[in-house]
Motif scaffolding. Structure first.
Motif, PDB file in Angstrom:
ATOM      1  N   SER A   1      -0.516   6.061  -8.319  1.00 54.89           N
ATOM      2  CA  SER A   1      -1.334   4.869  -8.578  1.00 54.89           C
ATOM      3  C   SER A   1      -0.762   4.063  -9.742  1.00 54.89           C
ATOM      4  O   SER A   1      -1.080   2.895  -9.911  1.00 54.89           O
ATOM      5  CB  SER A   1      -2.780   5.269  -8.862  1.00 54.89           C
TER       6      SER A   1
ATOM      7  N   HIS B   1       0.858  -1.187   0.000  1.00 56.62           N
ATOM      8  CA  HIS B   1       0.000   0.000   0.000  1.00 56.62           C
ATOM      9  C   HIS B   1       0.896   1.239   0.000  1.00 56.62           C
ATOM     10  O   HIS B   1       1.987   1.206   0.555  1.00 56.62           O
ATOM     11  CB  HIS B   1      -0.873   0.043   1.263  1.00 56.62           C
TER      12      HIS B   1
ATOM     13  N   HIS C   1      -3.389   5.499  -0.674  1.00 53.55           N
ATOM     14  CA  HIS C   1      -4.246   6.110   0.338  1.00 53.55           C
ATOM     15  C   HIS C   1      -3.851   7.578   0.436  1.00 53.55           C
ATOM     16  O   HIS C   1      -2.748   7.897   0.885  1.00 53.55           O
ATOM     17  CB  HIS C   1      -4.065   5.406   1.683  1.00 53.55           C
TER      18      HIS C   1
ATOM     19  N   ALA D   1      -5.837   1.518  -7.070  1.00 56.03           N
ATOM     20  CA  ALA D   1      -6.967   2.392  -6.748  1.00 56.03           C
ATOM     21  C   ALA D   1      -6.461   3.544  -5.886  1.00 56.03           C
ATOM     22  O   ALA D   1      -5.465   3.413  -5.179  1.00 56.03           O
ATOM     23  CB  ALA D   1      -8.022   1.604  -5.994  1.00 56.03           C
ATOM     24  N   VAL D   2      -7.144   4.682  -5.958  1.00 57.27           N
ATOM     25  CA  VAL D   2      -6.835   5.785  -5.049  1.00 57.27           C
ATOM     26  C   VAL D   2      -8.005   5.923  -4.079  1.00 57.27           C
ATOM     27  O   VAL D   2      -9.142   6.086  -4.500  1.00 57.27           O
ATOM     28  CB  VAL D   2      -6.638   7.111  -5.812  1.00 57.27           C
ATOM     29  N   THR D   3      -7.728   5.798  -2.794  1.00 61.43           N
ATOM     30  CA  THR D   3      -8.800   5.963  -1.811  1.00 61.43           C
ATOM     31  C   THR D   3      -8.419   7.072  -0.833  1.00 61.43           C
ATOM     32  O   THR D   3      -7.236   7.357  -0.627  1.00 61.43           O
ATOM     33  CB  THR D   3      -9.060   4.660  -1.018  1.00 61.43           C
ATOM     34  N   ALA D   4      -9.428   7.672  -0.250  1.00 60.62           N
ATOM     35  CA  ALA D   4      -9.180   8.757   0.698  1.00 60.62           C
ATOM     36  C   ALA D   4      -8.882   8.161   2.067  1.00 60.62           C
ATOM     37  O   ALA D   4      -9.615   7.309   2.556  1.00 60.62           O
ATOM     38  CB  ALA D   4     -10.396   9.667   0.771  1.00 60.62           C
ATOM     39  N   ALA D   5      -7.784   8.598   2.661  1.00 57.42           N
ATOM     40  CA  ALA D   5      -7.444   8.123   4.001  1.00 57.42           C
ATOM     41  C   ALA D   5      -8.099   9.034   5.027  1.00 57.42           C
ATOM     42  O   ALA D   5      -8.284  10.234   4.783  1.00 57.42           O
ATOM     43  CB  ALA D   5      -5.934   8.126   4.189  1.00 57.42           C
ATOM     44  N   LYS D   6      -8.434   8.465   6.163  1.00 58.37           N
ATOM     45  CA  LYS D   6      -9.106   9.223   7.208  1.00 58.37           C
ATOM     46  C   LYS D   6      -8.112  10.186   7.878  1.00 58.37           C
ATOM     47  O   LYS D   6      -6.988   9.807   8.195  1.00 58.37           O
ATOM     48  CB  LYS D   6      -9.668   8.252   8.243  1.00 58.37           C
TER      49      LYS D   6
ATOM     50  N   GLU E   1      -2.446   0.118  -4.065  1.00 53.50           N
ATOM     51  CA  GLU E   1      -3.507   1.017  -3.644  1.00 53.50           C
ATOM     52  C   GLU E   1      -2.886   2.257  -2.990  1.00 53.50           C
ATOM     53  O   GLU E   1      -1.989   2.137  -2.144  1.00 53.50           O
ATOM     54  CB  GLU E   1      -4.438   0.322  -2.651  1.00 53.50           C
TER      55      GLU E   1
END
Ligand SMILES: Cc1cc2nc3c(=O)[nH]c(=O)nc-3n(C[C@@H](O)[C@H](O)[C@H](O)COP(=O)(O)OP(=O)(O)OC[C@H]3O[C@@H](n4cnc5c(N)ncnc54)[C@H](O)[C@@H]3O)c2cc1C
Ligand SMILES: Cc1cc2nc3c(=O)[nH]c(=O)nc-3n(C[C@H](O)[C@H](O)[C@H](O)COP(=O)(O)OP(=O)(O)OC[C@H]3O[C@@H](n4cnc5c(N)ncnc54)[C@H](O)[C@@H]3O)c2cc1C
Lengths: 267, 320
Positions: free
Chosen positions: B54, B38, B61, B170-175, B59
């Motif tokens: 990416s 990651h 984040h 994938a690109v996901t938003a981290a908290k 992945e």
């Protein structure tokens, strides 16, 4: 506002000494090796003394290690620190354990500022200050430097590079980072680690050395501080890196250019 | 929980090259642990950087928030800790840059992890990864194991290849649950050392000067420009205020491994050698025939640098 400052003085091999690994790889050959205070810690002590000279307060120097580490504490006291704390521990240490022990010292002393070296020149880990700040929930300013050079007038006047805010509640720290220098303001209490260009440490004077002998040096047993003393960074084996052999001397620039162009083919 | 999280570094909207070397290291650890790689990237307005990352197949984040605008370890560390837990990382790594060396120990402390700094390579068997790292200014190589569930490390960029792009992650938003008001550190400015020359740690050729320049770096810089090289310096030259701190090569400065390293007016103290002895070809120009640098230089020239460097630059110009 007077500042209570905690500084660290780790006992390390003199940077001038030749380091050799023991044949079994379990350690280094210590015969004939001199020991001294980690050079970055000398810079930390110097900075603490300058801050005290400017603002008043107290400088407490701590070291973790065997009884010989008292020598490095005395060296800091001879430079002008007020009193020392030796956290006695005779086994391997790592930044995890060191920072846990320093956190205990912090709780006992409640200083306004902790100044450590950015790295020890033996293990070169560059971790203890950051671990300590995280453990205590404090802000950190690593690799402290200053704008002025070590040849500047400010340095000659022994001005501190770490600047205390007018309200006495924070310090401004100039840091050496990639691509330039950055300034951070950190609320007190704070953790600062020193880089090379923060100051030129003073030498202990003869009266300073005499006085240091009478200054308080308290011993705490690491085992009594309620800290897990088992190192998490386990050194399994040491070895010497392959040595690099020197090549040839060239007579002149013409020959150098030929070597680079025809033999090494790098230009 | 055997996944690997590599923390990317971005500056001015671009991925720092050192990160690509850290990605290589991350891929290697993931192969060993059988986990998934990651990537994390933190900052403000970092969408394009996340997109770029990416392309390395993992992945990404992306922690995109105003509170992360500046590289404050105090703000970045808790985000990475939460992320490391969420992706079940057994290994968290980054490049051993000023950013990585400031941030990762703080992350390690919060994860109750042991850490290895400036890793040169990995050892051990199977999923039991050990870390090879230098001690005593590179005079000693240590193999260390980390006896904590999570293991944190920074890698020396010159020891790992730059990762090639492969696949699409994938690109996901981290908290991001950092309270800006509660931070004890405030960013108060940055003075950039601008340079048109290649970055020191990435350059194919480095020309470095020491105390022997007596403060006049012109011949060093002129030769560097002729070679399209970066300029380096010894601690002595930086301490004197002759050149920016960013140029220091050595144990406590930058570590470089170019194809060609030219040391001019540098004596060759072990702390300096620690930062350049991995160079492919080393040239020393020094007027003292007994200078220690000659013991490891491939080509040594006993000469006055003020004569030799301009002559070499002239020779190069003519031969083009
Ligand atoms: C042969 C050999 C075997 C070893 N084996 C092990 C082992 O099995 N396990 C292990 O965990 N470690 C081992 N060590 C390393 C251990 O002794 C290191 O000192 C420890 O890892 C601390 O790291 P550091 O000093 O590099 O920290 P850094 O993070 O580089 O230190 C930064 C700063 O922290 C402060 N600091 C660090 N240590 C102290 C201290 N003791 N007292 C006061 N201030 C301090 C100083 O201000 C220093 O400038 C071994 C060392 C050797 C030489
Ligand atoms: C904790 C610690 C960390 C350190 N970290 C680093 C580090 O990261 N990087 C680093 O570089 N150093 C570091 N040092 C310093 C290191 O020990 C040396 O002091 C330093 O590298 C010396 O720099 P120099 O070679 O430029 O100067 P000197 O050792 O003074 O050498 C100057 C050389 O120039 C030659 N010379 C003079 N005039 C001419 C001329 N006209 N033409 C050609 N040659 C000439 C001389 O013969 C001499 O060999 C560190 C030291 C310590 C204690």
């Amino acid at each position: 506002m007077p500042l209570k400052i905690l500084v660290t003085a780790k006992r390390v091999e003199d940077p001038e000494s030749k380091i050799k690994v023991k044949p079994d790889g379990a350690g280094i050959v210590t015969d004939g090796v001199n020991y001294k205070m980690n050079p970055f810690d000398e810079i930390a002590v110097e900075e603490a003394l300058r801050l005290k000279e400017r603002h008043g307060g107290e400088v407490i120097v701590a070291s973790i290690g065997g009884e010989k580490s008292a020598t490095e504490i005395r060296a800091a006291l001879a430079m002008g620190a007020d009193r020392g704390i030796l956290v006695r521990h005779d086994g391997p240490l790592d930044p995890v354990v060191v920072s846990a022990l320093l956190a205990k010292v912090f709780e006992l002393e409640k200083p306004d500022l902790v100044i450590l070296g950015k790295q020890s020149i033996d293990d070169d880990q560059n971790q203890a200050g950051q671990y300590l700040a995280a453990r205590l929930g404090l802000g950190q300013a690593t690799f402290a430097s200053k704008i002025e050079s070590l040849e500047s007038e400010a340095e000659q006047k022994k001005e501190p590079g770490v600047k205390l805010a007018a309200d006495g509640k924070s310090v401004a720290v100039v840091r050496e980072v990639d691509g330039g220098v950055e300034t951070l303001e950190v609320s007190l209490p704070a953790v600062v680690t020193t880089d090379l260009r923060l100051n030129k440490p003073r030498f202990a004077s003869l009266p300073g050395i005499m006085k240091a002998k009478k200054k308080e040096l308290k011993e705490l047993a690491a085992a009594a501080l309620g800290v897990d003393l088992a190192p998490k960074v386990v050194v399994k084996k040491l070895s010497e890196p392959p040595s690099r052999k020197g090549g040839v001397k060239v007579q002149d620039v013409e020959e150098l250019w030929k070597k680079l162009h025809d033999e090494a083919k790098v230009v | 929980m055997a996944n690997v999280l590599i923390v990317a570094e971005q500056f001015g909207g671009a991925v720092r090259k050192a990160t690509l070397h850290a990605i290589s290291a991350g891929r290697e650890v993931a192969r060993r642990t059988g986990g998934t790689l990651h990537l994390a990237v933190l900052g403000k307005g970092i969408g394009p950087v996340a997109e770029e990352l990416s392309g390395y197949g993992a992945e990404v984040h992306a922690a995109d928030a105003a509170v992360l605008e500046h590289p404050l370890a105090e703000a970045h560390a808790p985000v990475l800790v939460e992320l490391a837990r969420a992706v079940q990382a057994s290994h968290v790594g980054a490049a051993a840059t000023a950013f990585g060396k400031d941030l990762l120990p703080r992350v390690a402390a919060l994860l109750e992890a042991g850490m290895a700094t400036e890793v040169l390579g990995f050892g051990g068997e199977g999923a039991e990864v050990t870390f090879r790292r230098p001690m005593w200014a590179g005079n000693v190589l240590a193999e260390v194991a980390l006896a904590t569930p999570v293991k944190v490390f920074t890698v020396r960029a010159t020891e790992f290849p730059a990762a090639a792009k492969e696949g699409k992650g994938a690109v996901t938003a981290a908290k991001v649950s950092v309270d800006a008001g509660a931070l004890r550190t405030r960013y108060a400015g940055f003075k950039e050392v601008k340079s048109a020359r290649p970055e020191l740690t990435e350059a194919r050729i480095v020309v470095a000067g020491g105390r022997g320049t007596k403060g006049d770096f012109k011949p060093v810089e002129a030769l560097a420009d002729e070679l399209n090289a970066a300029v380096g310096a010894s601690r002595a030259a930086v301490d004197a205020g002759w050149v920016p701190n960013d140029w220091q090569v050595g144990q406590t400065g930058k570590v470089v491994a170019p194809e060609l390293y030219v040391a001019a007016g540098i004596s060759g103290a072990i702390q300096h050698l620690a930062g350049m002895k991995g160079s492919k070809v080393i040239v020393a120009v020094n007027k003292d025939p007994d200078a220690p640098i000659f013991q490891l230089a491939d080509y040594g020239l006993v000469a006055d640098l003020f004569k030799a460097l301009p002559e070499l630059a002239e020779k190069l110009k003519k031969s083009r």
